[in-house]
Design an enzyme around this catalytic site. Structure first.
Site, PDB file in Angstrom:
ATOM      1  N   SER A 114       0.730  -1.105  -0.065  1.00  0.00           N
ATOM      2  CA  SER A 114       0.047  -0.033   0.079  1.00  0.00           C
ATOM      3  C   SER A 114       0.783   1.209  -0.058  1.00  0.00           C
ATOM      4  O   SER A 114       1.964   1.334   0.618  1.00  0.00           O
ATOM      5  CB  SER A 114      -0.734  -0.120   1.011  1.00  0.00           C
ATOM      6  OG  SER A 114      -1.483   1.282   1.493  1.00  0.00           O
TER       7      SER A 114
ATOM      8  N   TYR B  97      -1.722  -1.119  10.808  1.00  0.00           N
ATOM      9  CA  TYR B  97      -1.772  -1.944   9.490  1.00  0.00           C
ATOM     10  C   TYR B  97      -0.749  -1.553   8.597  1.00  0.00           C
ATOM     11  O   TYR B  97      -0.428  -2.355   7.870  1.00  0.00           O
ATOM     12  CB  TYR B  97      -3.307  -1.233   8.988  1.00  0.00           C
ATOM     13  CG  TYR B  97      -3.457  -1.300   7.385  1.00  0.00           C
ATOM     14  CD1 TYR B  97      -3.682  -2.668   7.077  1.00  0.00           C
ATOM     15  CD2 TYR B  97      -3.275  -0.322   6.293  1.00  0.00           C
ATOM     16  CE1 TYR B  97      -3.575  -2.946   5.474  1.00  0.00           C
ATOM     17  CE2 TYR B  97      -3.391  -0.442   5.138  1.00  0.00           C
ATOM     18  CZ  TYR B  97      -3.501  -1.827   4.667  1.00  0.00           C
ATOM     19  OH  TYR B  97      -3.564  -1.918   3.467  1.00  0.00           O
TER      20      TYR B  97
ATOM     21  N   LYS C  34       2.267  -3.958   6.609  1.00  0.00           N
ATOM     22  CA  LYS C  34       2.579  -4.004   5.050  1.00  0.00           C
ATOM     23  C   LYS C  34       4.306  -3.775   4.814  1.00  0.00           C
ATOM     24  O   LYS C  34       4.880  -4.451   3.966  1.00  0.00           O
ATOM     25  CB  LYS C  34       1.898  -2.948   4.251  1.00  0.00           C
ATOM     26  CG  LYS C  34       0.369  -2.977   4.306  1.00  0.00           C
ATOM     27  CD  LYS C  34      -0.050  -4.270   3.272  1.00  0.00           C
ATOM     28  CE  LYS C  34      -1.511  -4.490   3.445  1.00  0.00           C
ATOM     29  NZ  LYS C  34      -1.646  -5.889   2.608  1.00  0.00           N
TER      30      LYS C  34
HETATM   31  P1  NAD Z   1     -10.910  -7.117   1.218  1.00  0.00           P
HETATM   32  O1  NAD Z   1     -11.133  -6.717   2.819  1.00  0.00           O
HETATM   33  O2  NAD Z   1     -11.918  -6.725   0.422  1.00  0.00           O
HETATM   34  O3  NAD Z   1     -10.277  -8.333   0.752  1.00  0.00           O
HETATM   35  C1  NAD Z   1      -9.467  -9.116   1.583  1.00  0.00           C
HETATM   36  C2  NAD Z   1     -10.080 -10.589   1.539  1.00  0.00           C
HETATM   37  O4  NAD Z   1      -8.965 -11.434   2.209  1.00  0.00           O
HETATM   38  C3  NAD Z   1     -11.352 -10.586   2.223  1.00  0.00           C
HETATM   39  O5  NAD Z   1     -12.082 -11.368   1.165  1.00  0.00           O
HETATM   40  C4  NAD Z   1     -11.192 -11.398   3.509  1.00  0.00           C
HETATM   41  O6  NAD Z   1     -12.243 -12.258   3.982  1.00  0.00           O
HETATM   42  C5  NAD Z   1      -9.806 -12.178   3.259  1.00  0.00           C
HETATM   43  N1  NAD Z   1      -9.171 -12.555   4.180  1.00  0.00           N
HETATM   44  C6  NAD Z   1      -8.381 -11.830   5.270  1.00  0.00           C
HETATM   45  N2  NAD Z   1      -7.665 -12.627   6.077  1.00  0.00           N
HETATM   46  C7  NAD Z   1      -7.712 -13.764   5.696  1.00  0.00           C
HETATM   47  C8  NAD Z   1      -7.117 -14.993   6.156  1.00  0.00           C
HETATM   48  N3  NAD Z   1      -6.345 -14.979   7.327  1.00  0.00           N
HETATM   49  N4  NAD Z   1      -7.182 -16.056   5.344  1.00  0.00           N
HETATM   50  C9  NAD Z   1      -8.212 -15.928   4.386  1.00  0.00           C
HETATM   51  N5  NAD Z   1      -8.828 -14.922   3.688  1.00  0.00           N
HETATM   52  C10 NAD Z   1      -8.667 -13.687   4.590  1.00  0.00           C
HETATM   53  O7  NAD Z   1      -9.839  -6.020   0.965  1.00  0.00           O
HETATM   54  P2  NAD Z   1      -9.300  -5.252  -0.513  1.00  0.00           P
HETATM   55  O8  NAD Z   1      -9.605  -3.825  -0.475  1.00  0.00           O
HETATM   56  O9  NAD Z   1      -9.670  -6.073  -1.487  1.00  0.00           O
HETATM   57  O10 NAD Z   1      -7.813  -5.540  -0.104  1.00  0.00           O
HETATM   58  C11 NAD Z   1      -6.830  -6.717  -0.812  1.00  0.00           C
HETATM   59  C12 NAD Z   1      -5.228  -6.369  -0.254  1.00  0.00           C
HETATM   60  O11 NAD Z   1      -5.037  -5.158  -0.929  1.00  0.00           O
HETATM   61  C13 NAD Z   1      -5.425  -6.337   1.414  1.00  0.00           C
HETATM   62  O12 NAD Z   1      -4.121  -6.926   1.635  1.00  0.00           O
HETATM   63  C14 NAD Z   1      -5.196  -4.923   1.568  1.00  0.00           C
HETATM   64  O13 NAD Z   1      -4.590  -4.541   2.686  1.00  0.00           O
HETATM   65  C15 NAD Z   1      -4.488  -4.359   0.355  1.00  0.00           C
HETATM   66  N6  NAD Z   1      -4.786  -2.726  -0.133  1.00  0.00           N
HETATM   67  C16 NAD Z   1      -5.965  -2.367  -0.097  1.00  0.00           C
HETATM   68  C17 NAD Z   1      -6.111  -1.113  -0.274  1.00  0.00           C
HETATM   69  C18 NAD Z   1      -7.751  -0.559  -0.297  1.00  0.00           C
HETATM   70  O14 NAD Z   1      -7.956   0.747  -0.261  1.00  0.00           O
HETATM   71  N7  NAD Z   1      -8.695  -1.257  -0.637  1.00  0.00           N
HETATM   72  C19 NAD Z   1      -5.096  -0.330  -0.475  1.00  0.00           C
HETATM   73  C20 NAD Z   1      -3.595  -0.554  -0.573  1.00  0.00           C
HETATM   74  C21 NAD Z   1      -3.800  -1.825  -0.061  1.00  0.00           C
HETATM   75  N1  UFG Z   2     -12.311  11.654   3.374  1.00  0.00           N
HETATM   76  C1  UFG Z   2     -13.302  12.501   3.917  1.00  0.00           C
HETATM   77  N2  UFG Z   2     -14.525  12.067   4.333  1.00  0.00           N
HETATM   78  C2  UFG Z   2     -14.684  10.375   4.598  1.00  0.00           C
HETATM   79  C3  UFG Z   2     -13.635   9.973   4.124  1.00  0.00           C
HETATM   80  C4  UFG Z   2     -12.408  10.396   3.562  1.00  0.00           C
HETATM   81  O1  UFG Z   2     -13.094  13.844   3.524  1.00  0.00           O
HETATM   82  O2  UFG Z   2     -15.773  10.540   5.143  1.00  0.00           O
HETATM   83  C5  UFG Z   2     -11.137  12.224   2.768  1.00  0.00           C
HETATM   84  C6  UFG Z   2      -9.904  11.776   3.516  1.00  0.00           C
HETATM   85  O3  UFG Z   2      -9.527  13.134   4.390  1.00  0.00           O
HETATM   86  C7  UFG Z   2      -8.671  11.968   2.485  1.00  0.00           C
HETATM   87  C8  UFG Z   2      -9.582  11.452   1.206  1.00  0.00           C
HETATM   88  O4  UFG Z   2     -11.038  11.622   1.487  1.00  0.00           O
HETATM   89  O5  UFG Z   2      -8.350  13.173   2.050  1.00  0.00           O
HETATM   90  C9  UFG Z   2      -9.382   9.927   0.811  1.00  0.00           C
HETATM   91  O6  UFG Z   2      -9.589   9.402   2.026  1.00  0.00           O
HETATM   92  P1  UFG Z   2      -9.719   7.587   2.254  1.00  0.00           P
HETATM   93  O7  UFG Z   2     -10.083   7.064   3.592  1.00  0.00           O
HETATM   94  O8  UFG Z   2     -10.601   7.089   1.269  1.00  0.00           O
HETATM   95  O9  UFG Z   2      -8.236   7.206   1.999  1.00  0.00           O
HETATM   96  P2  UFG Z   2      -7.000   7.480   2.606  1.00  0.00           P
HETATM   97  O10 UFG Z   2      -6.119   7.779   1.304  1.00  0.00           O
HETATM   98  O11 UFG Z   2      -6.923   8.095   3.777  1.00  0.00           O
HETATM   99  O12 UFG Z   2      -6.422   5.848   2.721  1.00  0.00           O
HETATM  100  C10 UFG Z   2      -6.452   4.837   1.897  1.00  0.00           C
HETATM  101  C11 UFG Z   2      -6.506   3.414   2.779  1.00  0.00           C
HETATM  102  C12 UFG Z   2      -5.472   3.084   3.590  1.00  0.00           C
HETATM  103  C13 UFG Z   2      -4.254   3.254   2.694  1.00  0.00           C
HETATM  104  C14 UFG Z   2      -4.121   4.592   2.064  1.00  0.00           C
HETATM  105  C15 UFG Z   2      -3.125   4.492   1.018  1.00  0.00           C
HETATM  106  O13 UFG Z   2      -7.667   3.319   3.457  1.00  0.00           O
HETATM  107  O14 UFG Z   2      -5.659   1.889   3.886  1.00  0.00           O
HETATM  108  O15 UFG Z   2      -5.380   4.743   1.071  1.00  0.00           O
HETATM  109  O16 UFG Z   2      -2.960   3.407  -0.062  1.00  0.00           O
HETATM  110  F1  UFG Z   2      -3.092   2.964   3.351  1.00  0.00           F
END
Ligand code: NAD
Ligand code: UFG
Length: 332
Positions: free
Chosen positions: A124, A148, A152
């Site tokens: 991330s 979190y 990573k």
């Molecule tokens: P998500 O929660 O939708 O998907 C993660 C999946 O992993 C879920 O289906 C959950 O049931 C499964 N899971 C969690 N722990 C498990 C375990 N121990 N065994 C088996 N299954 C398990 O999340 P996502 O948004 O699809 O994110 C996927 C990956 O990308 C994650 O590692 C997350 O940290 C990373 N990531 C997500 C974002 C974001 O904004 N969505 C940003 C950066 C990184």
């Molecule tokens: N924001 C609002 N109101 C809300 C939610 C968010 O104004 O209700 C604003 C935040 O302040 C920020 C922007 O919208 O300026 C984006 O916020 P998000 O929470 O959607 O995303 P972040 O960038 O804060 O964080 C996300 C993921 C993290 C990850 C990060 C970088 O949640 O897990 O992107 O990849 F680490």
């Protein structure tokens, strides 16, 4: 070619499985459904017209993983499984460290046992902390501000150490920026439980009248309109990046990190306005206090992924807003 997708029922995982099946990969999903639903597997089948093998198991469960690797000749793994809520990780650090680290260590051990050395890992942009300048390049200093993010960063280090110890490994670490949007079919997308933490899921709840207005967290940042700026990327573009990363780990040994972003930053108010325009709907909002720990702006330099993976994002912010809402309406 058979790919094991951990967390394949989740938001990014499910979209990646669709792209893999479309490109004729065989796919095995392992997911414990702690943050997703089993019906995603059927939806993936409906979208692609192809079959996918699903194991409802925890990736921390060594015996379950052994069974999966024995029953399937896995060529490469995409490891999405993990817990991802920043605030929750501050409140429950042990659960986050246990789940994210244990699942990865168990997976890597079983992969090595079965001589499967190719892995793509979901990292991330959070590993950059507050960046010293913009856009963010892969060689910027790494720093985390919550458990979190620390999981990573620790996993990135584990993967780098693994390659130093055994050069058979081929490892792609993908640092995602802010994924939004959904598959154009509207069958799969992001649907968090409870009150969403992230911007797009919150806007959706306002659009569907489940929440009255959006709280815009601060308008005094040093950005174009004072609200936070992020690099939003369509989840389908992000999913396609994983196929390019698979190509890379199949071709070359080594370990490397890649930013997956568009390189463009949009403010909260720009997202609100674009969402309103493309979906012809009003999103009420109030400016509130800045959210503790938030940074003003964050966007990628995506050049390295373009050069090394031959990947770049193609879908624009309008499509992201349109597809997010299309999915939400189909859930009603
Ligand atoms: P998500 O929660 O939708 O998907 C993660 C999946 O992993 C879920 O289906 C959950 O049931 C499964 N899971 C969690 N722990 C498990 C375990 N121990 N065994 C088996 N299954 C398990 O999340 P996502 O948004 O699809 O994110 C996927 C990956 O990308 C994650 O590692 C997350 O940290 C990373 N990531 C997500 C974002 C974001 O904004 N969505 C940003 C950066 C990184
Ligand atoms: N924001 C609002 N109101 C809300 C939610 C968010 O104004 O209700 C604003 C935040 O302040 C920020 C922007 O919208 O300026 C984006 O916020 P998000 O929470 O959607 O995303 P972040 O960038 O804060 O964080 C996300 C993921 C993290 C990850 C990060 C970088 O949640 O897990 O992107 O990849 F680490």
């Amino acid at each position: 070619m058979k790919i094991l997708v951990t967390g394949g029922c989740g938001y990014i995982g499910s979209h990646t499985v669709v792209e893999l099946l479309d490109e004729n990969y065989e796919v095995v999903i392992v997911d414990n459904l702690c943050n997703s639903k089993k019906d995603v597997v059927d939806k993936i089948k409906t979208i692609t017209g192809k079959d996918v093998k699903f194991y409802e198991e925890d990736v921390c469960d060594k015996k379950a993983l052994q069974k999966i690797f024995k029953e399937n000749k896995i060529d490469a793994v995409i490891h999405f499984a993990g817990l991802k809520a920043v605030g929750e990780s501050v409140a429950e650090p042990l659960r986050y460290y246990r789940n994210n680290l244990d699942s990865t260590l168990t997976l890597l051990e079983i992969m090595a046992e079965h001589k499967c050395y190719k892995i793509v890992f979901s990292s991330s942009a959070t590993v950059y902390g507050a960046p010293k300048s913009l856009p963010i390049k892969e060689d910027f200093p790494l720093h985390t501000t919550n458990p979190y993010g620390s999981t990573k960063l620790m996993i990135e280090q584990i993967l780098k150490d693994l390659y130093i110890a055994d050069s058979n490994w081929s490892i792609a670490i993908l640092r995602y920026f802010n994924p939004i949007g959904a598959h154009a079919s509207g069958l799969i997308g992001e649907n968090p439980n409870g009150i969403p933490n992230n911007l797009m899921p919150y806007i959706i709840k306002v659009a569907t009248k489940e929440l009255p207005y959006l709280n815009v967290f601060g308008n005094n940042y040093d950005t174009k309109d004072g609200t936070g700026v992020r690099d939003y990327i369509h989840v389908v573009d992000l999913a396609k990046g994983h196929l390019k990363a698979i190509d890379k780990v199949i071709k070359d040994k080594g370990v490397d990190c890649y930013n997956l972003g568009t390189g463009k930053g949009y403010s909260v108010l720009e997202i609100v306005k674009t969402f309103e325009k493309v979906n012809n709907i009003k999103i009420d909002y109030k400016i509130t206090e800045a959210r503790p720990g938030d940074i003003a702006a964050c966007y990628a330099d995506p050049t390295y992924a373009k050069d090394k993976l031959n990947w770049e994002a193609t879908l624009d912010i309008k499509k992201m807003c349109e597809d997010s809402y299309n999915y939400a309406k189909k859930q009603k």
